[in-house]
Structures are given as structure tokens and as C-alpha cells.
Write a protein that holds these residues in place. Structure first.
Motif, PDB file in Angstrom:
ATOM      1  N   HIS A   3       0.911  -1.192  -0.055  1.00  0.00           N
ATOM      2  CA  HIS A   3      -0.155  -0.120   0.056  1.00  0.00           C
ATOM      3  C   HIS A   3       0.747   1.209  -0.060  1.00  0.00           C
ATOM      4  CE1 HIS A   3      -2.528  -3.129   1.868  1.00  0.00           C
ATOM      5  NE2 HIS A   3      -3.563  -2.499   0.904  1.00  0.00           N
ATOM      6  N   TRP A   8      -0.106   3.864   5.863  1.00  0.00           N
ATOM      7  CA  TRP A   8      -0.435   2.556   5.670  1.00  0.00           C
ATOM      8  C   TRP A   8       0.489   1.569   6.763  1.00  0.00           C
ATOM      9  CZ3 TRP A   8       3.266  -0.952   4.390  1.00  0.00           C
ATOM     10  CH2 TRP A   8       4.655  -0.394   3.881  1.00  0.00           C
ATOM     11  N   GLN A   9       1.635   2.156   6.903  1.00  0.00           N
ATOM     12  CA  GLN A   9       2.438   1.412   7.949  1.00  0.00           C
ATOM     13  C   GLN A   9       2.099   0.989   8.955  1.00  0.00           C
ATOM     14  OE1 GLN A   9       3.103   4.114   6.293  1.00  0.00           O
ATOM     15  NE2 GLN A   9       5.091   4.591   5.648  1.00  0.00           N
ATOM     16  N   ASN A  10       1.145   2.014   9.970  1.00  0.00           N
ATOM     17  CA  ASN A  10       0.381   1.609  11.076  1.00  0.00           C
ATOM     18  C   ASN A  10      -1.024   1.436  10.924  1.00  0.00           C
ATOM     19  OD1 ASN A  10       2.581   2.461  12.644  1.00  0.00           O
ATOM     20  ND2 ASN A  10       2.186   4.578  12.110  1.00  0.00           N
ATOM     21  N   SER A  11      -1.414   1.053   9.723  1.00  0.00           N
ATOM     22  CA  SER A  11      -2.926   0.780   9.717  1.00  0.00           C
ATOM     23  C   SER A  11      -3.374  -0.513  10.411  1.00  0.00           C
ATOM     24  CB  SER A  11      -3.260   0.855   8.207  1.00  0.00           C
ATOM     25  OG  SER A  11      -2.846  -0.347   7.639  1.00  0.00           O
ATOM     26  N   LYS A  12      -2.409  -1.385  10.618  1.00  0.00           N
ATOM     27  CA  LYS A  12      -2.681  -2.766  11.336  1.00  0.00           C
ATOM     28  C   LYS A  12      -2.986  -2.472  12.704  1.00  0.00           C
ATOM     29  CE  LYS A  12      -2.675  -5.745   8.092  1.00  0.00           C
ATOM     30  NZ  LYS A  12      -3.912  -6.395   7.729  1.00  0.00           N
ATOM     31  N   ASN A  13      -2.691  -1.147  13.232  1.00  0.00           N
ATOM     32  CA  ASN A  13      -2.984  -0.780  14.569  1.00  0.00           C
ATOM     33  C   ASN A  13      -4.192  -0.210  14.821  1.00  0.00           C
ATOM     34  OD1 ASN A  13      -0.349  -1.730  15.285  1.00  0.00           O
ATOM     35  ND2 ASN A  13       0.621   0.284  14.625  1.00  0.00           N
ATOM     36  N   THR A  15      -8.324  -0.712  14.226  1.00  0.00           N
ATOM     37  CA  THR A  15      -9.433  -1.997  14.141  1.00  0.00           C
ATOM     38  C   THR A  15     -10.591  -1.406  13.864  1.00  0.00           C
ATOM     39  OG1 THR A  15      -7.720  -3.544  15.417  1.00  0.00           O
ATOM     40  CG2 THR A  15     -10.128  -4.174  15.104  1.00  0.00           C
ATOM     41  N   LEU A  26     -11.138  -5.066   8.320  1.00  0.00           N
ATOM     42  CA  LEU A  26     -10.672  -5.241   9.820  1.00  0.00           C
ATOM     43  C   LEU A  26      -9.840  -3.896  10.020  1.00  0.00           C
ATOM     44  CD1 LEU A  26      -9.951  -8.712  10.468  1.00  0.00           C
ATOM     45  CD2 LEU A  26     -11.969  -7.593  11.013  1.00  0.00           C
ATOM     46  N   HIS A  27      -8.899  -3.577   8.990  1.00  0.00           N
ATOM     47  CA  HIS A  27      -7.854  -2.227   9.071  1.00  0.00           C
ATOM     48  C   HIS A  27      -8.115  -1.581   8.076  1.00  0.00           C
ATOM     49  CE1 HIS A  27      -6.415  -4.797  12.332  1.00  0.00           C
ATOM     50  NE2 HIS A  27      -6.138  -5.715  11.575  1.00  0.00           N
ATOM     51  N   ALA A  29      -6.186  -0.595   5.677  1.00  0.00           N
ATOM     52  CA  ALA A  29      -5.443  -1.151   4.353  1.00  0.00           C
ATOM     53  C   ALA A  29      -6.572  -2.017   3.740  1.00  0.00           C
ATOM     54  CB  ALA A  29      -4.267  -1.944   4.621  1.00  0.00           C
ATOM     55  N   ASP A  30      -7.526  -2.695   4.515  1.00  0.00           N
ATOM     56  CA  ASP A  30      -8.659  -3.581   4.026  1.00  0.00           C
ATOM     57  C   ASP A  30      -9.588  -2.859   3.186  1.00  0.00           C
ATOM     58  OD1 ASP A  30      -7.223  -5.902   5.159  1.00  0.00           O
ATOM     59  OD2 ASP A  30      -8.544  -5.448   7.101  1.00  0.00           O
TER      60      ASP A  30
END
Length: 148
Positions: A3, A8-13, A15, A26-27, A29-30
Motif C-alpha cells: 500500500h 499504511w505502515q500503522n494501519s494494522k494498529n 481496528t 478489519l483495518h 488497508a482492508d
């Protein structure tokens, strides 16, 4: 998938707090991946449609995308000034900034959380923008059962 949107680097943090649009989002990026199948010339701001293309798919999508992301992840929507003096919207959730439509710019934006944006200001006086937001939501719901 790699991405390139801002944050984007922190997007998994970050929810999702709302699964209305499917359990696969869920995130941020999704959501970005899902919107790649939804963003189109129709959802682009009318004044930018002539410039919109599949190679610049996020052009003119900022406010409707930011408010949709707010529906899913909570947080706040803020604005930053672009080089041409327009307001560009982005998201701020749990102390993290992400901008799903940052790729439309060929320069770096300055992200500050001092110019909050509200739906009322964007939608009450701009019925077309509200219709584009509703279109984006409906298309995301329509595609929610698909694998992205």
C-alpha cells in the motif's frame, strides 16, 4: 499487497469498530483494498471528473472516503490545505493518522489535527457530495461478500 497511502505502515494498529461492511474490513488497508473495486468517476468530485482516471483512482474521493472510514473505524476527520488552497480530508484514530486518498497528490501533504471536519459542513450544503458518499457506502455493501 503493498500500500502507498499515507499511514499504511500503522494501519494494522487501527481496528474496525463496525462490521456493517463485512468481516473482511478489519483495518484501513482492508478498506483501501475494497475501495479499489468501488472508487470510480461517479464517486469523484464533479469538478475533478475530467482529470479522474483509473491510474489516479483516489482523485476527488477524499471527504466521502474519510467519512466512510470514520463510520468503520471511528475517530475524527481532519482537513489539511492543498497547494491549490483546497481542503483535503484524512482520518485520525487512536492517535494515528491515515489518508486513504493521499496517492492523488504528487507532493507531500502536511497532516495536523487542528482543522476538524464535520459531516454537517460537508453534506448539508452539498447534496451531490452526500449522494456520492451514499453511493460509495452502497457499493461497498454490495461488494462486502466478495473476497478482496
Amino acid at each position: 499487497m503493498t500500500h502507498c497511502f499515507y499511514g499504511w505502515q500503522n494501519s494494522k494498529n487501527i481496528t474496525a469498530i463496525n462490521s456493517t461492511y463485512g468481516e473482511k474490513i478489519l483495518h484501513p488497508a482492508d478498506l483501501y483494498d475494497a475501495l479499489l473495486n468501488v472508487w470510480c468517476e461517479y464517486s469523484c468530485a464533479p469538478r475533478m471528473r475530467v482529470q479522474w482516471s483509473e491510474s489516479n483512482i483516489t482523485l476527488g474521493q477524499c471527504s466521502i472516503t474519510a467519512f466512510l472510514a470514520q463510520d468503520i473505524f471511528g475517530g475524527q476527520v481532519f482537513g489539511t490545505e492543498t497547494l491549490d488552497g483546497d481542503c483535503h480530508c484524512f482520518n485520525f484514530v487512536d492517535g494515528l493518522i491515515f489518508d486513504l486518498t493521499s496517492e492523488q497528490f504528487n507532493y507531500d501533504l502536511t497532516y495536523k489535527t487542528d482543522w476538524e471536519q464535520f459531516r454537517a459542513g460537508h453534506f448539508e450544503n452539498n447534496h451531490d457530495k452526500f449522494l456520492r458518499y451514499e453511493y460509495l457506502k452502497s457499493q461497498l455493501l454490495k461488494n462486502a461478500s466478495r473476497c478482496f
